[in-house]
Enzyme design. Structure first.
Site, PDB file in Angstrom:
ATOM      1  N   ASP A 183     -27.268  95.863 -35.517  1.00 24.65           N
ATOM      2  CA  ASP A 183     -28.214  96.535 -34.771  1.00 24.65           C
ATOM      3  C   ASP A 183     -28.949  95.878 -33.651  1.00 24.65           C
ATOM      4  O   ASP A 183     -29.540  95.089 -33.981  1.00 24.65           O
ATOM      5  CB  ASP A 183     -29.073  97.068 -36.002  1.00 24.65           C
ATOM      6  N   TRP A 185     -12.381  85.772  10.516  1.00 24.18           N
ATOM      7  CA  TRP A 185     -11.379  85.904  11.349  1.00 24.18           C
ATOM      8  C   TRP A 185     -10.949  84.332  11.640  1.00 24.18           C
ATOM      9  O   TRP A 185     -11.768  83.670  12.073  1.00 24.18           O
ATOM     10  CB  TRP A 185     -11.712  86.735  12.760  1.00 24.18           C
ATOM     11  N   ASP A 201       4.934  90.179  22.479  1.00 33.70           N
ATOM     12  CA  ASP A 201       3.684  90.878  21.750  1.00 33.70           C
ATOM     13  C   ASP A 201       3.080  91.682  22.750  1.00 33.70           C
ATOM     14  O   ASP A 201       3.610  92.316  23.431  1.00 33.70           O
ATOM     15  CB  ASP A 201       2.703  89.422  21.749  1.00 33.70           C
ATOM     16  N   LYS A 230       6.142  93.434  14.765  1.00 36.57           N
ATOM     17  CA  LYS A 230       4.813  92.909  14.235  1.00 36.57           C
ATOM     18  C   LYS A 230       3.859  94.006  14.187  1.00 36.57           C
ATOM     19  O   LYS A 230       3.556  94.502  15.531  1.00 36.57           O
ATOM     20  CB  LYS A 230       4.552  91.901  15.178  1.00 36.57           C
ATOM     21  N   TRP A 231       3.278  94.600  13.223  1.00 38.63           N
ATOM     22  CA  TRP A 231       2.449  95.698  13.275  1.00 38.63           C
ATOM     23  C   TRP A 231       1.077  95.224  13.017  1.00 38.63           C
ATOM     24  O   TRP A 231       0.551  94.687  11.972  1.00 38.63           O
ATOM     25  CB  TRP A 231       2.898  96.569  11.991  1.00 38.63           C
ATOM     26  N   ASP A 232       0.297  95.297  14.037  1.00 39.33           N
ATOM     27  CA  ASP A 232      -1.184  94.795  14.073  1.00 39.33           C
ATOM     28  C   ASP A 232      -2.180  95.882  14.038  1.00 39.33           C
ATOM     29  O   ASP A 232      -1.915  97.143  13.959  1.00 39.33           O
ATOM     30  CB  ASP A 232      -1.204  94.209  15.493  1.00 39.33           C
ATOM     31  N   MET A 233      -3.321  95.256  13.708  1.00 41.56           N
ATOM     32  CA  MET A 233      -4.293  96.254  13.459  1.00 41.56           C
ATOM     33  C   MET A 233      -5.707  95.530  13.623  1.00 41.56           C
ATOM     34  O   MET A 233      -6.014  94.636  12.878  1.00 41.56           O
ATOM     35  CB  MET A 233      -4.448  96.862  12.043  1.00 41.56           C
ATOM     36  N   ASN A 234      -6.320  95.918  14.874  1.00 40.89           N
ATOM     37  CA  ASN A 234      -7.202  94.860  15.293  1.00 40.89           C
ATOM     38  C   ASN A 234      -9.106  95.215  15.655  1.00 40.89           C
ATOM     39  O   ASN A 234      -9.465  94.558  16.031  1.00 40.89           O
ATOM     40  CB  ASN A 234      -6.921  94.458  16.929  1.00 40.89           C
ATOM     41  N   CYS A 275      -0.063  92.667  10.438  1.00 37.88           N
ATOM     42  CA  CYS A 275      -0.732  91.782  10.909  1.00 37.88           C
ATOM     43  C   CYS A 275      -2.241  92.415  11.136  1.00 37.88           C
ATOM     44  O   CYS A 275      -2.291  93.466  11.291  1.00 37.88           O
ATOM     45  CB  CYS A 275      -0.296  91.323  12.474  1.00 37.88           C
ATOM     46  N   ASP A 320      -4.802  84.229  12.924  1.00 36.22           N
ATOM     47  CA  ASP A 320      -4.631  83.894  14.544  1.00 36.22           C
ATOM     48  C   ASP A 320      -4.774  82.559  14.597  1.00 36.22           C
ATOM     49  O   ASP A 320      -4.575  81.860  15.761  1.00 36.22           O
ATOM     50  CB  ASP A 320      -5.583  84.707  15.117  1.00 36.22           C
TER      51      ASP A 320
HETATM   52  C1  GLA Z   1      -4.224  90.062  17.303  1.00 37.43           C
HETATM   53  C2  GLA Z   1      -3.105  89.320  16.637  1.00 37.43           C
HETATM   54  C3  GLA Z   1      -2.483  88.400  17.502  1.00 37.43           C
HETATM   55  C4  GLA Z   1      -2.074  89.020  18.818  1.00 37.43           C
HETATM   56  C5  GLA Z   1      -3.027  89.944  19.301  1.00 37.43           C
HETATM   57  C6  GLA Z   1      -2.551  90.966  20.533  1.00 37.43           C
HETATM   58  O1  GLA Z   1      -5.291  89.514  17.760  1.00 37.43           O
HETATM   59  O2  GLA Z   1      -3.425  88.762  15.467  1.00 37.43           O
HETATM   60  O3  GLA Z   1      -1.406  87.640  17.223  1.00 37.43           O
HETATM   61  O4  GLA Z   1      -1.002  89.783  18.648  1.00 37.43           O
HETATM   62  O5  GLA Z   1      -3.729  90.954  18.591  1.00 37.43           O
HETATM   63  O6  GLA Z   1      -3.638  91.655  21.278  1.00 37.43           O
END
Ligand code: GLA
Length: 728
Positions: free
Chosen positions: A53, A199, A366, A476-480, A526, A548
């Site tokens: 309890d 980063w 790139d 290389k498929w990026d997203m920033n 990436c 990077d």
């Molecule tokens: C990011 C990627 C880098 C390069 C730049 C290009 O920062 O991590 O390796 O490809 O974009 O704009």
């Protein structure tokens, strides 16, 4: 049998590899957690829950003051009926109330592992590899049903968990919180480990004791992020790299997540993981269902290396997919740090020419090849080749590169749009935004609204056209940038808080479609380096650009931390120029080589500017890597000396039959009159002798127990790689 149910004791026993996970059906309705750890024959559940309890722990059954959900270890705890700890889920009914009471309804055990509709997940190739338990819980009043799905792998100490919500009632439900799993540890005597970063310094290992209250790793950035990783572990106080108990939790998801441990008043620890409930709701109309992503839970009694090795094997062979999963990855050169946006066909071909002579296999173009992209302020979304820079198009360039004996790879960033682009001018409502508010930019770009089907369909066709336009074998498929003003023009007000998750579902659909249409292409994900290094991405793309930051010394921490969960075959690692572009450090080419050769090897510098001596060294590095590549990418990885602990770092790769190994050793700064280091190797055959190139013959036992003496040397940033081969 991997999963059994004993009706007399009302217990589920999941056996995964050499671990047991036991669930007790308490009072025939509540799912209580009994045990998770080293395999046992049985643990008697009832005896684990003494009748007490407890003050201020209320009682669902007024006639029994010794029972409260507040003190019961549980599998999927609710909110609102006596448990005050963090709930696994939280659902609002049409009448506004948020109290539900899920109780056991039925269960099912079967061979194999089902797919998670629209979500990445680990899988089986044969149904004998795993067994699955589904436990259906229901809240009779609202008609809410939740199916908890557990899969136990035969070969690994790994259990996956997910939950599926279904509205079987007649009124609408709103999910406010729908985590994938929850589990209660009877004690909080653990350290908690997670992988925070930023980063350029992703996934540094942090370890500290669990404290009372909540400790969490989470993302509200719309991506799994550099800042946190969807992974946590609990490690026994005495656990280190090589021994002791460790529990890992890894979330197969690329968006906002929550991973938390709550230590309560009785010093128990509740681990919960799932989609971050922050700014999340999901409307569930009658008849609709909602699957959560999966959590992969790993138990190890062999320390952190034991846990990591399980994740590595599982993720390499049963999370990653496609033709490249088991294939050796090409050595590449990427032009980013060599040219940035400032290139033309001639410059690229010259780099390719110099590259081909060195034995490098793949040339990657790139950012900067499309639209008016001469800097990062424009053209994302306009995926049309820039003829001023590349008069013969991608195809013309790729063919010249191919003629030099190199494959051709390409950078894309398909989830973004620049305000200064044709696409944005045409479709200003195709980005994430909320009405009448400014649209904050990051790197001068906005995030495309992948929660929209039309946007995803458009991007699939656009990207497919690019990829079909030239002989491309790598992407290389990026997203920033991360998400702000998260909202969608295509969703009604009551669904706005679904946007971030719908975005990720859209992204998964696009990646699934593109990767299956182009099975001959090797995809590397990436996000400003390693901003989305997560298991969700690895399901579609078997490798990720780790960071990077290509400085060899920085990479020691980044790669060491990343290896806690992710296999070496997933880690892109390149040699770049000195002074290093991110930190300005000057390290020897040899050391940069050794750091990069510890992952998926490549170069990211202007080869045409190197001296003959440097080119010769690179030629040798490339030749050497080709010899050890299978071992590095697919061998068993052991962390030996932690770079977080001091001036040295070491790790090694061992072949499955233990006949071969490769050891990498780094000493960051030289010291005068320094002590000797003895490097104790792991995973060798103690009964065999090994020849170490240049050092002589040693016993496997000697190398593991007495260690290899590493004398101090003059000069900062010393490194060595030793190759071991069994002498037969
Ligand atoms: C990011 C990627 C880098 C390069 C730049 C290009 O920062 O991590 O390796 O490809 O974009 O704009």
């Amino acid at each position: 049998m991997a999963i059994t149910y004993h009706p007399q004791t009302r217990q589920f026993h999941l056996q995964a590899g050499e671990a047991s996970y036991i669930i007790h059906l308490f009072r025939a309705r509540y799912l209580a957690h009994v045990y998770w750890g080293k395999a046992v024959r049985d643990v008697r559940g009832e005896r684990r829950f003494p009748r007490l309890d407890r003050a201020f722990s209320p009682n669902p059954d007024p006639s029994d003051r010794t029972f409260s959900l507040d003190t019961l270890p549980q599998e999927y705890p609710a909110y609102g009926n006596t448990d005050f700890r963090a709930p696994a889920y939280h659902v609002q009914l049409q009448n506004g109330s948020t109290v539900t009471d899920l109780r056991y309804k039925t269960h099912r055990i079967y061979k194999g592992k089902p797919r998670l509709n629209g979500l990445p997940a680990t899988y089986v190739e044969h149904e004998n590899e795993a067994e699955t338990l589904e436990i259906v819980l229901e809240d009779a009043l609202s008609g809410l049903e939740v199916t908890l799905q557990y899969t136990a792998y035969e070969k690994w100490n790994a259990i996956t968990r997910a939950a599926r919500f279904e509205n079987k009632g007649r009124e609408r439900l709103t999910l406010l919180r729908a985590l994938s799993m929850s589990v209660d540890f009877p004690s909080a005597d653990y350290d908690w480990i997670h992988l925070p970063g930023a980063w350029g310094r992703e996934r540094w290992i942090e370890r500290r004791p669990l404290l009372t209250g909540v400790q969490a790793a989470e993302s509200r950035r719309g991506a799994s992020s550099h800042q946190q990783n969807p992974f946590i572990a609990l490690a026994a106080k005495n656990a280190d790299e090589h021994q002791g108990e460790v529990y890992g939790f890894s979330f197969v998801y690329s968006g906002n997540f929550l991973a938390q441990v709550e230590v309560d008043q009785f010093h128990t620890a509740r681990v919960s993981m799932g989609i971050n409930p922050f700014d999340f709701t999901w409307l569930l109309q009658p008849g609709e269902s909602f699957p959560t992503p999966e959590v992969v839970m790993v138990y190890s009694d062999q320390g952190l290396n034991g846990m990591s090795q399980t994740y590595h094997e599982l993720y390499r062979t049963r999370l990653a997919r496609g033709a490249f999963r088991d294939r050796e990855r090409p050595i590449l050169i990427n032009n980013w740090e060599a040219t940035y946006f400032d290139f033309n066909e001639e410059k690229l071909v010259n780099i390719a020419k110099a590259t081909a002579e060195l034995g490098i296999e793949l040339f990657v173009l790139d950012d900067g090849w499309f639209g008016e992209r001469d800097d990062d302020r424009r053209s994302l979304g306009d995926w049309i080749v820039n003829r001023r820079k590349l008069p013969n198009g991608l195809d013309g360039l790729a063919k010249q590169v191919n003629e030099l004996g190199l494959q051709f790879g390409l950078w894309i960033e398909p989830e973004m749009v620049s305000p200064n682009s044709e696409l944005y001018r045409k479709h200003p409502d195709w980005c994430l935004h909320v009405p009448n508010r400014p649209r904050s930019e990051g790197r001068n770009q906005l995030v495309l609204d992948y929660s929209r089907q039309d946007v995803c369909d458009y991007m699939i066709e656009t990207i497919a056209n690019v990829l079909a336009s030239a002989p491309i074998t790598y992407v290389k498929w990026d997203m920033n940038r991360h998400m702000t003003e998260i909202g969608s023009a295509a969703l009604p007000p009551e669904r706005q808080r679904e946007t971030a998750h719908r975005y990720i579902l859209g992204l998964y659909r696009v990646m699934d479609e593109i990767t299956s249409r182009f099975p001959h292409i090797l995809f590397e994900s990436c996000s400003g380096g390693g901003g989305r290094f997560d298991p969700g991405m690895l399901h579609y793309m078997p490798q990720t650009w780790t960071s990077d930051n290509t400085d060899a010394v920085s990479r020691l921490k980044i790669q060491y931390g990343t290896s806690l969960v992710y296999p070496v075959s997933a880690m892109g690692a390149h040699v770049s120029a000195v002074p290093n572009h991110q930190v300005g450090r000057v390290t020897p080419l040899k050391t940069r080589g050794h750091a990069a050769m510890s992952g998926n090897f490549g170069y990211e510098l202007d080869i045409t500017k190197l001296t003959e001596t440097e080119k010769q060294i690179i030629k040798e590095q490339v030749a050497f890597y080709k010899e050890v590549r299978r071992l590095v990418q697919f061998g068993t990885f052991y962390r030996l000396v932690s770079t977080f602990a001091g001036n040295e770092a070491a790790w090694m790769f061992v072949s499955a039959d233990r006949s071969e190994a490769l050891v990498a050793y780094f000493r960051v700064l030289a010291e005068a009159n320094a002590p000797l280091s003895y490097l104790r190797l792991k995973g060798l055959d103690p009964n065999q002798d090994y020849e170490i190139e240049g050092l002589g013959v040693y016993g496997g036992d000697e190398l593991m127990y007495a260690g290899l003496a590493v004398p101090p040397r003059a000069g900062d940033f010393f490194s060595a790689m030793w190759r071991l081969k069994v002498i037969r």
